[in-house]
Design a protein around this motif. Structure first.
Motif, PDB file in Angstrom:
ATOM      1  N   ILE A 108       0.570 -32.242  13.949  1.00  4.60           N
ATOM      2  CA  ILE A 108       0.671 -31.663  12.606  1.00  4.60           C
ATOM      3  C   ILE A 108      -0.119 -32.480  11.592  1.00  4.60           C
ATOM      4  CG2 ILE A 108       2.273 -31.129  10.717  1.00  4.60           C
ATOM      5  CD1 ILE A 108       4.370 -30.453  12.810  1.00  4.60           C
ATOM      6  N   LEU A 109      -0.025 -33.797  11.680  1.00  3.76           N
ATOM      7  CA  LEU A 109      -0.715 -34.655  10.716  1.00  3.76           C
ATOM      8  C   LEU A 109      -2.231 -34.524  10.811  1.00  3.76           C
ATOM      9  CD1 LEU A 109       1.428 -37.928  10.903  1.00  3.76           C
ATOM     10  CD2 LEU A 109       1.467 -36.168   9.132  1.00  3.76           C
ATOM     11  N   GLU A 110      -2.752 -34.170  11.988  1.00  2.49           N
ATOM     12  CA  GLU A 110      -4.201 -34.045  12.162  1.00  2.49           C
ATOM     13  C   GLU A 110      -4.715 -32.643  11.866  1.00  2.49           C
ATOM     14  OE1 GLU A 110      -5.031 -35.397  16.087  1.00  2.49           O
ATOM     15  OE2 GLU A 110      -4.281 -37.426  15.719  1.00  2.49           O
ATOM     16  N   LEU A 111      -3.815 -31.694  11.602  1.00  6.54           N
ATOM     17  CA  LEU A 111      -4.239 -30.326  11.307  1.00  6.54           C
ATOM     18  C   LEU A 111      -4.857 -30.234   9.914  1.00  6.54           C
ATOM     19  CD1 LEU A 111      -1.256 -28.147  12.615  1.00  6.54           C
ATOM     20  CD2 LEU A 111      -3.588 -28.145  13.496  1.00  6.54           C
ATOM     21  N   ALA A 112      -5.895 -29.422   9.795  1.00  9.26           N
ATOM     22  CA  ALA A 112      -6.459 -29.130   8.479  1.00  9.26           C
ATOM     23  C   ALA A 112      -5.525 -28.166   7.755  1.00  9.26           C
ATOM     24  CB  ALA A 112      -7.838 -28.496   8.636  1.00  9.26           C
ATOM     25  N   MET A 113      -5.176 -28.503   6.524  1.00  5.85           N
ATOM     26  CA  MET A 113      -4.254 -27.685   5.742  1.00  5.85           C
ATOM     27  C   MET A 113      -4.794 -27.495   4.337  1.00  5.85           C
ATOM     28  SD  MET A 113      -0.435 -29.028   6.729  1.00  5.85           S
ATOM     29  CE  MET A 113       0.121 -29.170   8.438  1.00  5.85           C
ATOM     30  N   LEU A 146       7.954 -23.969  -0.704  1.00  4.11           N
ATOM     31  CA  LEU A 146       6.540 -24.277  -0.918  1.00  4.11           C
ATOM     32  C   LEU A 146       6.403 -25.775  -1.116  1.00  4.11           C
ATOM     33  CD1 LEU A 146       3.759 -22.742  -1.454  1.00  4.11           C
ATOM     34  CD2 LEU A 146       4.321 -22.972  -3.882  1.00  4.11           C
ATOM     35  N   ALA A 147       5.359 -26.362  -0.552  1.00  8.69           N
ATOM     36  CA  ALA A 147       5.137 -27.804  -0.703  1.00  8.69           C
ATOM     37  C   ALA A 147       3.646 -28.090  -0.702  1.00  8.69           C
ATOM     38  CB  ALA A 147       5.828 -28.582   0.417  1.00  8.69           C
ATOM     39  N   SER A 148       3.261 -29.182  -1.319  1.00  5.88           N
ATOM     40  CA  SER A 148       1.870 -29.613  -1.190  1.00  5.88           C
ATOM     41  C   SER A 148       1.712 -30.244   0.188  1.00  5.88           C
ATOM     42  CB  SER A 148       1.500 -30.612  -2.286  1.00  5.88           C
ATOM     43  OG  SER A 148       2.093 -31.872  -2.046  1.00  5.88           O
ATOM     44  N   SER A 149       0.598 -29.967   0.831  1.00  7.45           N
ATOM     45  CA  SER A 149       0.387 -30.501   2.175  1.00  7.45           C
ATOM     46  C   SER A 149       0.345 -32.027   2.160  1.00  7.45           C
ATOM     47  CB  SER A 149      -0.909 -29.941   2.766  1.00  7.45           C
ATOM     48  OG  SER A 149      -2.021 -30.224   1.930  1.00  7.45           O
ATOM     49  N   ARG A 150      -0.132 -32.597   1.060  1.00 10.27           N
ATOM     50  CA  ARG A 150      -0.204 -34.059   0.974  1.00 10.27           C
ATOM     51  C   ARG A 150       1.190 -34.678   0.950  1.00 10.27           C
ATOM     52  NH1 ARG A 150      -3.582 -36.990  -3.782  1.00 10.27           N
ATOM     53  NH2 ARG A 150      -1.871 -36.188  -5.050  1.00 10.27           N
ATOM     54  N   SER A 151       2.093 -34.103   0.135  1.00 11.35           N
ATOM     55  CA  SER A 151       3.469 -34.616   0.086  1.00 11.35           C
ATOM     56  C   SER A 151       4.189 -34.394   1.406  1.00 11.35           C
ATOM     57  CB  SER A 151       4.247 -33.944  -1.048  1.00 11.35           C
ATOM     58  OG  SER A 151       3.718 -34.297  -2.300  1.00 11.35           O
ATOM     59  N   PHE A 152       3.973 -33.215   1.994  1.00 14.42           N
ATOM     60  CA  PHE A 152       4.643 -32.903   3.257  1.00 14.42           C
ATOM     61  C   PHE A 152       4.215 -33.874   4.356  1.00 14.42           C
ATOM     62  CE2 PHE A 152       4.963 -30.663   7.308  1.00 14.42           C
ATOM     63  CZ  PHE A 152       6.295 -30.279   7.288  1.00 14.42           C
ATOM     64  N   LYS A 153       2.909 -34.110   4.456  1.00 13.59           N
ATOM     65  CA  LYS A 153       2.416 -35.023   5.488  1.00 13.59           C
ATOM     66  C   LYS A 153       2.843 -36.461   5.212  1.00 13.59           C
ATOM     67  CE  LYS A 153      -1.635 -32.502   7.199  1.00 13.59           C
ATOM     68  NZ  LYS A 153      -3.088 -32.560   7.440  1.00 13.59           N
ATOM     69  N   TRP A 192       3.446 -23.036   2.878  1.00 14.37           N
ATOM     70  CA  TRP A 192       4.815 -22.542   2.975  1.00 14.37           C
ATOM     71  C   TRP A 192       5.429 -23.117   4.253  1.00 14.37           C
ATOM     72  CZ3 TRP A 192       7.580 -20.458  -0.700  1.00 14.37           C
ATOM     73  CH2 TRP A 192       6.961 -19.744  -1.727  1.00 14.37           C
ATOM     74  N   VAL A 193       6.618 -23.664   4.127  1.00 16.69           N
ATOM     75  CA  VAL A 193       7.296 -24.273   5.268  1.00 16.69           C
ATOM     76  C   VAL A 193       8.650 -23.597   5.451  1.00 16.69           C
ATOM     77  CG1 VAL A 193       8.196 -26.397   6.289  1.00 16.69           C
ATOM     78  CG2 VAL A 193       6.172 -26.478   4.808  1.00 16.69           C
ATOM     79  N   THR A 194       8.942 -23.195   6.680  1.00 19.73           N
ATOM     80  CA  THR A 194      10.276 -22.713   7.031  1.00 19.73           C
ATOM     81  C   THR A 194      10.853 -23.626   8.100  1.00 19.73           C
ATOM     82  OG1 THR A 194       9.854 -20.392   6.479  1.00 19.73           O
ATOM     83  CG2 THR A 194      11.622 -20.835   8.039  1.00 19.73           C
ATOM     84  N   GLU A 195      12.001 -24.200   7.815  1.00 21.24           N
ATOM     85  CA  GLU A 195      12.715 -25.021   8.792  1.00 21.24           C
ATOM     86  C   GLU A 195      13.806 -24.173   9.423  1.00 21.24           C
ATOM     87  OE1 GLU A 195      12.210 -29.207   6.259  1.00 21.24           O
ATOM     88  OE2 GLU A 195      13.981 -27.923   6.022  1.00 21.24           O
ATOM     89  N   THR A 196      13.858 -24.155  10.751  1.00 18.88           N
ATOM     90  CA  THR A 196      14.916 -23.429  11.449  1.00 18.88           C
ATOM     91  C   THR A 196      16.029 -24.395  11.809  1.00 18.88           C
ATOM     92  OG1 THR A 196      13.982 -23.756  13.666  1.00 18.88           O
ATOM     93  CG2 THR A 196      13.179 -21.866  12.401  1.00 18.88           C
ATOM     94  N   SER A 197      17.260 -23.962  11.586  1.00 18.53           N
ATOM     95  CA  SER A 197      18.416 -24.807  11.828  1.00 18.53           C
ATOM     96  C   SER A 197      19.602 -23.915  12.175  1.00 18.53           C
ATOM     97  CB  SER A 197      18.700 -25.661  10.568  1.00 18.53           C
ATOM     98  OG  SER A 197      19.719 -26.596  10.796  1.00 18.53           O
TER      99      SER A 197
END
Length: 458
Positions: free
Chosen positions: A375-380, A351-358, A385-390
């Motif tokens: 992504i930066l222009e998307l309304a959030m 979980l992250a705040s959209s402001r910190s993530f952006k 919730w963020v899932t990174e695939t690796s």
């Protein structure tokens, strides 16, 4: 702590937490209790009295400052409020929640990055009240919408739901602690091991990875019950990742589809690692496995197991970790744009705040510029919730090759409504709220550096 630490003692110190307990409890006793405390400030280099009176030594004082602890005049429970930097420890190889505290030492303003800690006095505050105090001390220093907590305030809050007196304290149960946090402005969520037998430890790991302090309740069959805080975990190393086994799905449609397509998922939260605890019976920053939370106690406590934990969520977070992780697994295996056959993917969810993530994404030079702008222009919402695939080898270099972002304010998972955007295997998928349909476009995503701003590394 380190062997070479220099101490500055200040007598007749007025500590707000002890003074609150003094006026609401100790001053009413026949025995005379002192009102003032002693504060011990810590420095990792030698300091002299005149250093606090010279302009040219201010920077030296700030650089070497490691925090403080308070000594209360209530033997034997003398160790009170403590704000100690992990840098004061001999060994600190972990990632934890911290925030900046501003203090004065011999009238000079200094700051330190740490997590609050205190021992219980067993009369006005037990382990549960101390845990609540530390939780609110952390959040009030970090976020303006929360206020610091004093022992008398906890007693006042719980008087609404108790039929007995609150002092001398007999401790609190999990429901009372959750109620108190709800009264202080959180959307609390209680998890029990009996309710989530297979996912319980992974849920603790997911919230810890999200940078959220968690109240842990542990007990055994001999009557021991204790509350403490989990604030992070040890630094994950290559050997932890190598030992990670494939995720074991529950029997059902999802497992059958994964087997049919030969898709193997690895869950970052399944890595067996030590977690960092704030325990009022022990020195600050204790490390232990979730399977052995009382490893640093004597033998009588070693049978203790974690039975519940409480997450202090922001009130507008409606999609919790269990549902978010299940949604991601279904999305990747069942589609509408499933993973390719014979694929192995490691998932890291937080979980992250959209402001910190952006903010981090904006200057992430390893992230594809075209997708970054999208992504930066998307309304959030405020939280996502963020899932990174690796994969196992890629995550060792702290990199990922795919990304899925969910709306943490959307609890309705029908029609893929929580999805904001997904980018993996050369495609970008996003949910159009107007048409209630998914849009898919071809857009490659290079390997990129993972987001690690939820926790601070030491």
């Amino acid at each position: 702590m380190k062997d070479c630490i220099y101490l500055v003692a200040e007598t007749n110190y007025i500590d707000r937490v002890y003074r609150d307990s003094y006026y609401h409890y100790y001053s009413s006793k026949l025995a005379a209790y002192k009102r003032n405390c002693i504060r011990i400030s810590l420095f990792d280099s030698q300091v002299e009295a005149n250093d606090f009176r010279l302009e040219e030594t201010r920077e030296k004082l700030q650089t070497s400052y490691l925090g403080f602890f308070v000594l209360r005049p209530i033997e034997p429970h003398v160790v009170g409020r403590s704000i100690i930097s992990p840098k004061a420890l001999k060994a600190a190889d972990f990632q934890i929640c911290t925030t900046v505290y501003h203090n004065t030492v011999n009238t000079v303003k200094l700051s330190v990055d740490a997590f609050p800690h205190s021992s219980q006095d067993t009369e006005t505050i037990s382990c549960a009240e101390t845990t609540l105090w530390a939780m609110m001390e952390y959040f009030s220093n970090r976020y303006a919408e929360y206020k610091p907590l004093l022992p008398s305030k906890i007693i006042q809050t719980l008087n609404k739901v108790t039929s007995e007196r609150q002092i001398p304290s007999k401790g609190l149960n999990i429901q009372q602690m959750s109620f108190a946090l709800k009264e202080y402005g959180f959307g609390t969520r209680i998890y029990s091991r009996s309710q989530y037998p297979n996912e319980f430890d992974r849920l603790i790991s997911c919230y810890a990875e999200s940078g959220i302090p968690i109240i842990i309740a542990m007990e055994d069959f001999a009557g021991i019950g204790h509350a403490l805080l989990c604030i992070g975990h040890e630094t994950v190393k290559s050997n932890h990742i190598d030992a990670l086994g494939a995720h074991n799905f529950k029997p059902g449609v999802l497992k059958d589809k994964a087997n049919l397509k030969n898709i193997t998922l690895y869950d970052f939260d399944s890595i067996e690692k030590e977690f960092i605890f704030i325990d009022d019976n022990q020195p600050v920053y204790q490390t232990a496995l979730l399977s052995k939370p009382a490893a640093h106690y004597n033998d009588t406590w070693h049978n203790c197991k974690i039975t519940h934990f409480i997450v202090p969520l922001y009130t507008k977070i409606y999609l919790e970790a269990y549902e978010a992780k299940n949604f991601i697994a279904r999305f990747l295996i069942s589609g509408p744009e499933p993973l390719n056959n014979d694929t192995e993917v490691l998932l890291r969810t937080y979980l992250a705040s959209s402001r910190s993530f952006k903010d981090v994404l904006a200057t992430n030079a390893s992230f594809s510029s075209d997708l970054k702008d999208i992504i930066l222009e998307l309304a959030m919402p405020k939280f996502i919730w963020v899932t990174e695939t690796s994969d196992k080898e890629l995550i060792k270099t702290k990199k990922a090759n795919g990304l899925i972002i969910l709306d943490a304010t959307e609890a309705n998972i029908i029609f893929n409504k929580p999805l904001i955007i997904a980018a993996y295997q050369g495609k970008v998928i996003n949910f159009e709220a107007d048409t209630k349909k998914l849009e898919k476009n071809d857009l490659p995503l290079n390997d990129f550096t993972i987001f690690e701003n939820n926790l601070k590394s030491y």
